[in-house]
Design a protein around this motif. Structure first.
Motif, PDB file in Angstrom:
ATOM      1  N   SER A 149    -108.674  -1.361   5.679  1.00  0.00           N
ATOM      2  CA  SER A 149    -109.812  -1.255   6.611  1.00  0.00           C
ATOM      3  C   SER A 149    -109.531  -2.037   7.888  1.00  0.00           C
ATOM      4  O   SER A 149    -109.898  -1.599   8.977  1.00  0.00           O
ATOM      5  N   MET A 150    -108.843  -3.188   7.775  1.00  0.00           N
ATOM      6  CA  MET A 150    -108.503  -3.949   8.986  1.00  0.00           C
ATOM      7  C   MET A 150    -107.539  -3.150   9.863  1.00  0.00           C
ATOM      8  O   MET A 150    -107.611  -3.193  11.088  1.00  0.00           O
ATOM      9  N   ALA A 151    -106.614  -2.423   9.211  1.00  0.00           N
ATOM     10  CA  ALA A 151    -105.609  -1.673   9.969  1.00  0.00           C
ATOM     11  C   ALA A 151    -106.257  -0.527  10.747  1.00  0.00           C
ATOM     12  O   ALA A 151    -105.906  -0.283  11.903  1.00  0.00           O
ATOM     13  N   ILE A 152    -107.216   0.170  10.099  1.00  0.00           N
ATOM     14  CA  ILE A 152    -107.831   1.309  10.810  1.00  0.00           C
ATOM     15  C   ILE A 152    -108.945   0.858  11.748  1.00  0.00           C
ATOM     16  O   ILE A 152    -109.379   1.618  12.600  1.00  0.00           O
ATOM     17  N   LEU A 153    -109.342  -0.408  11.587  1.00  0.00           N
ATOM     18  CA  LEU A 153    -110.430  -0.928  12.418  1.00  0.00           C
ATOM     19  C   LEU A 153    -110.071  -0.894  13.904  1.00  0.00           C
ATOM     20  O   LEU A 153    -110.900  -0.577  14.749  1.00  0.00           O
ATOM     21  N   SER A 154    -108.816  -1.229  14.212  1.00  0.00           N
ATOM     22  CA  SER A 154    -108.415  -1.272  15.622  1.00  0.00           C
ATOM     23  C   SER A 154    -108.563   0.119  16.251  1.00  0.00           C
ATOM     24  O   SER A 154    -109.017   0.245  17.385  1.00  0.00           O
ATOM     25  N   PHE A 155    -108.191   1.163  15.494  1.00  0.00           N
ATOM     26  CA  PHE A 155    -108.322   2.529  16.025  1.00  0.00           C
ATOM     27  C   PHE A 155    -109.805   2.892  16.180  1.00  0.00           C
ATOM     28  O   PHE A 155    -110.205   3.515  17.148  1.00  0.00           O
ATOM     29  N   TYR A 156    -110.592   2.464  15.192  1.00  0.00           N
ATOM     30  CA  TYR A 156    -112.028   2.753  15.264  1.00  0.00           C
ATOM     31  C   TYR A 156    -112.645   2.044  16.470  1.00  0.00           C
ATOM     32  O   TYR A 156    -113.478   2.613  17.180  1.00  0.00           O
ATOM     33  N   LEU A 157    -112.215   0.795  16.707  1.00  0.00           N
ATOM     34  CA  LEU A 157    -112.758   0.027  17.835  1.00  0.00           C
ATOM     35  C   LEU A 157    -112.450   0.735  19.152  1.00  0.00           C
ATOM     36  O   LEU A 157    -113.306   0.835  20.029  1.00  0.00           O
ATOM     37  N   VAL A 158    -111.220   1.228  19.286  1.00  0.00           N
ATOM     38  CA  VAL A 158    -110.842   1.920  20.527  1.00  0.00           C
ATOM     39  C   VAL A 158    -111.699   3.173  20.691  1.00  0.00           C
ATOM     40  O   VAL A 158    -112.243   3.434  21.773  1.00  0.00           O
ATOM     41  N   SER A 159    -111.857   3.929  19.599  1.00  0.00           N
ATOM     42  CA  SER A 159    -112.630   5.173  19.710  1.00  0.00           C
ATOM     43  C   SER A 159    -114.111   4.871  19.944  1.00  0.00           C
ATOM     44  O   SER A 159    -114.772   5.556  20.732  1.00  0.00           O
ATOM     45  N   ALA A 160    -114.633   3.823  19.289  1.00  0.00           N
ATOM     46  CA  ALA A 160    -116.041   3.459  19.495  1.00  0.00           C
ATOM     47  C   ALA A 160    -116.270   2.976  20.920  1.00  0.00           C
ATOM     48  O   ALA A 160    -117.279   3.314  21.548  1.00  0.00           O
ATOM     49  N   ALA A 161    -115.323   2.195  21.434  1.00  0.00           N
ATOM     50  CA  ALA A 161    -115.443   1.711  22.816  1.00  0.00           C
ATOM     51  C   ALA A 161    -115.432   2.888  23.785  1.00  0.00           C
ATOM     52  O   ALA A 161    -116.184   2.927  24.756  1.00  0.00           O
ATOM     53  N   TYR A 162    -114.584   3.876  23.494  1.00  0.00           N
ATOM     54  CA  TYR A 162    -114.501   5.074  24.351  1.00  0.00           C
ATOM     55  C   TYR A 162    -115.838   5.829  24.339  1.00  0.00           C
ATOM     56  O   TYR A 162    -116.334   6.268  25.371  1.00  0.00           O
ATOM     57  N   ARG A 163    -116.433   5.951  23.139  1.00  0.00           N
ATOM     58  CA  ARG A 163    -117.703   6.685  23.024  1.00  0.00           C
ATOM     59  C   ARG A 163    -118.848   5.924  23.681  1.00  0.00           C
ATOM     60  O   ARG A 163    -119.748   6.512  24.283  1.00  0.00           O
ATOM     61  N   ALA A 164    -118.823   4.575  23.527  1.00  0.00           N
ATOM     62  CA  ALA A 164    -119.975   3.776  23.954  1.00  0.00           C
ATOM     63  C   ALA A 164    -119.951   3.459  25.452  1.00  0.00           C
ATOM     64  O   ALA A 164    -120.991   3.328  26.077  1.00  0.00           O
ATOM     65  N   PHE A 165    -118.741   3.330  26.017  1.00  0.00           N
ATOM     66  CA  PHE A 165    -118.657   2.855  27.400  1.00  0.00           C
ATOM     67  C   PHE A 165    -118.867   3.995  28.395  1.00  0.00           C
ATOM     68  O   PHE A 165    -118.199   5.019  28.320  1.00  0.00           O
TER      69      PHE A 165
END
Lengths: 222, 266
Positions: free
Chosen positions: A126-142
């Motif tokens: 989960s920590m490994a995929i978290l970084s990808f999720y963070l990038v995608s979430a930041a892209y969606r939210a910003f």
């Protein structure tokens, strides 16, 4: 009455830590050179705090277990996940209680399978995929929808490019001060550091005033 | 053990005097003007919107324990929001990640419901929920609750870590009104992107007094400005002293050295 007792205890506890911190470890020679009389008792008072904290330790997990038990019992939506949680909770508790490192019996093998085989593996995955999720979430939210977010986006691009070889490659022909690496460093060290320190100073003042308010019981009646 | 040196002791006593001075002025009826904090003032709007939509208010506390002052500031806000929710009969859920905070959060919400005259509507195990002390699990649980319960508003108060975006992004995607407050700066950009209002720095600590009905508590907010003014003067004086340190008279250097502000003369 109960409220007054709580306030009194809070005041005495706060006073102990404050005076212990303010008094020097040893007074100057012209004042007699005596040692801080409260420091020897600091360990006892801190242990008391740990004991009080431990009393609340089980309340959280009990609430969690009761909630999931109720979900299974009443067949709430997602009750199957609650059942899996309860199963693994029981397995984990039993394996931890019964395991014997020396004998390496069944309970120890279950413990190893649960913690190193499952929990550890799930955690690192989960920590490994978290970084990808963070990038995608930041892209969606910003969204760049005003001047502030535009400035934030521009500085983020400069700082990101300034950290990677691509930034050097894009601006290597420009004077040193205009290269992305220098601009990124300037943004980080000057405006960013100044604003962070300013907010930190304000927050320190706020934390101090809040601490004093709580210590003296001003405006904390809920 | 750490002990205050002379400068720290002087500053602490001066700051305490500033807070107590403001308190004394308030007792004499001189309550200063307190500017509006948009993030805190909009709490009523957020709860009101959840009420109109008939959806729950979700309040997620941060990851600090009971000994941290950040937790107490967040609990002050929790008390206010719980009272609003109880008054408007809006479903209210508090999420907790620290075991030692759990009983205090439960008692805070219980008192809010009692104060609003509806203690029977408070259901402890449904309304105050401990999810996990593992931050990723907590964030996933909070995101799931916001998404599945179709929250009317989501409030995040306390210190959060890298999982802040995980918690706040589902609500932003679903158009949930969100307000966040974090005393540290590192997660603020993520909250700014995903929340309607963000409470940062000193505003976070001011919230408890800002929401308090006690004018004395509101008056102490002025002391925060006094403390900042002292720091600003120290920064200016320190910069000037540093620039002209070669021209310092010996007595000034000895005095500052005694206060442990400077080391041996270069």
């Amino acid at each position: 009455m109960k409220n007054a007792v709580v306030r009194l205890l809070t005041f005495i506890g706060g006073l102990f830590f404050l005076v212990e911190f303010l008094l020097p470890e040893r007074a100057p020679a012209w004042l007699g050179g005596f040692a801080n009389p409260l420091t020897p008792h600091l360990g006892v008072v801190t242990t008391f705090l740990v004991v009080v904290g431990t009393m609340a330790f089980l309340l959280g997990p009990i609430n969690l277990t009761r909630g999931h038990l109720k979900a299974v019992w009443r067949r709430h939506k997602g009750w199957a996940q609650s059942a899996v949680f309860l199963l693994f909770l029981a397995l984990g508790l039993l394996a931890t209680a019964l395991r014997d490192e020396a004998a390496r019996g069944f309970a120890t093998r279950v413990y190893d399978a649960l913690f190193f085989g499952l929990l550890f593996a799930f955690g690192t995955t989960s920590m490994a995929i978290l970084s990808f999720y963070l990038v995608s979430a930041a892209y969606r939210a910003f969204r760049v929808n005003n001047l502030d977010s535009g400035i934030m986006m521009a500085s983020a691009v400069i700082v990101l490019l300034g950290q990677v070889p691509l930034g050097d490659w894009i601006t290597y022909a420009l004077p040193d001060t205009l290269q992305l690496r220098s601009l990124a460093q300037w943004i980080t060290m000057v405006p960013n550091a100044a604003v962070q320190r300013a907010v930190l100073i304000g927050a320190c003042g706020g934390a101090f005033a809040t601490g004093l308010r709580h210590w003296l019981g001003i405006g904390t009646r809920r | 053990m750490q002990h205050a040196d002379a400068l720290v002791a002087i500053l602490m006593l001066a700051f305490a005097a500033a807070v107590l001075g403001c308190l004394w002025r308030a007792k004499r009826g001189r309550v200063p003007y307190v500017r509006q904090i948009p993030g805190i003032a909009s709490l009523e709007e957020a709860v009101g919107r959840a009420t109109e939509l008939g959806r729950p208010v979700v309040f997620a506390l941060g990851h600090s324990g009971l000994q941290a002052i950040e937790t107490h500031a967040a609990l002050s806000i929790l008390a206010h929001v719980a009272r609003l929710a109880a008054r408007l009969r809006t479903p209210f859920v508090t999420l907790v990640s620290q075991q030692d905070v759990y009983p205090v959060a439960e008692e805070t919400v219980r008192q809010a419901y009692t104060a609003e005259g509806v203690p029977d509507q408070f259901k402890a195990e449904e309304q105050v929920r401990f999810l996990s002390d593992h931050t990723v699990v907590y964030a996933m649980g909070a995101a799931r609750i916001i998404e599945e319960s179709r929250a009317g508003c989501a409030l995040f108060f306390g210190p959060f870590d890298f999982t802040s975006l995980l918690m706040a992004e589902p609500g932003a995607r679903l158009g949930v009104m969100q307000i966040a407050g974090d005393p540290s700066l590192f997660q603020i950009p993520f909250f700014v992107c995903t929340c309607d209002y963000t409470v940062i720095g000193e505003e976070y600590y001011a919230a408890g007094a800002y929401l308090s009905a006690d004018p004395a508590a509101r008056a102490t907010l002025a002391s925060q400005d006094l403390i900042k003014a002292v720091f600003a003067v120290l920064v200016v004086v320190g910069t000037l002293l540093y620039q002209f340190h070669a021209a310092w008279p010996p007595w000034l250097h000895e005095f500052l050295k005694a206060l442990k502000i400077v080391g041996p003369r270069p």
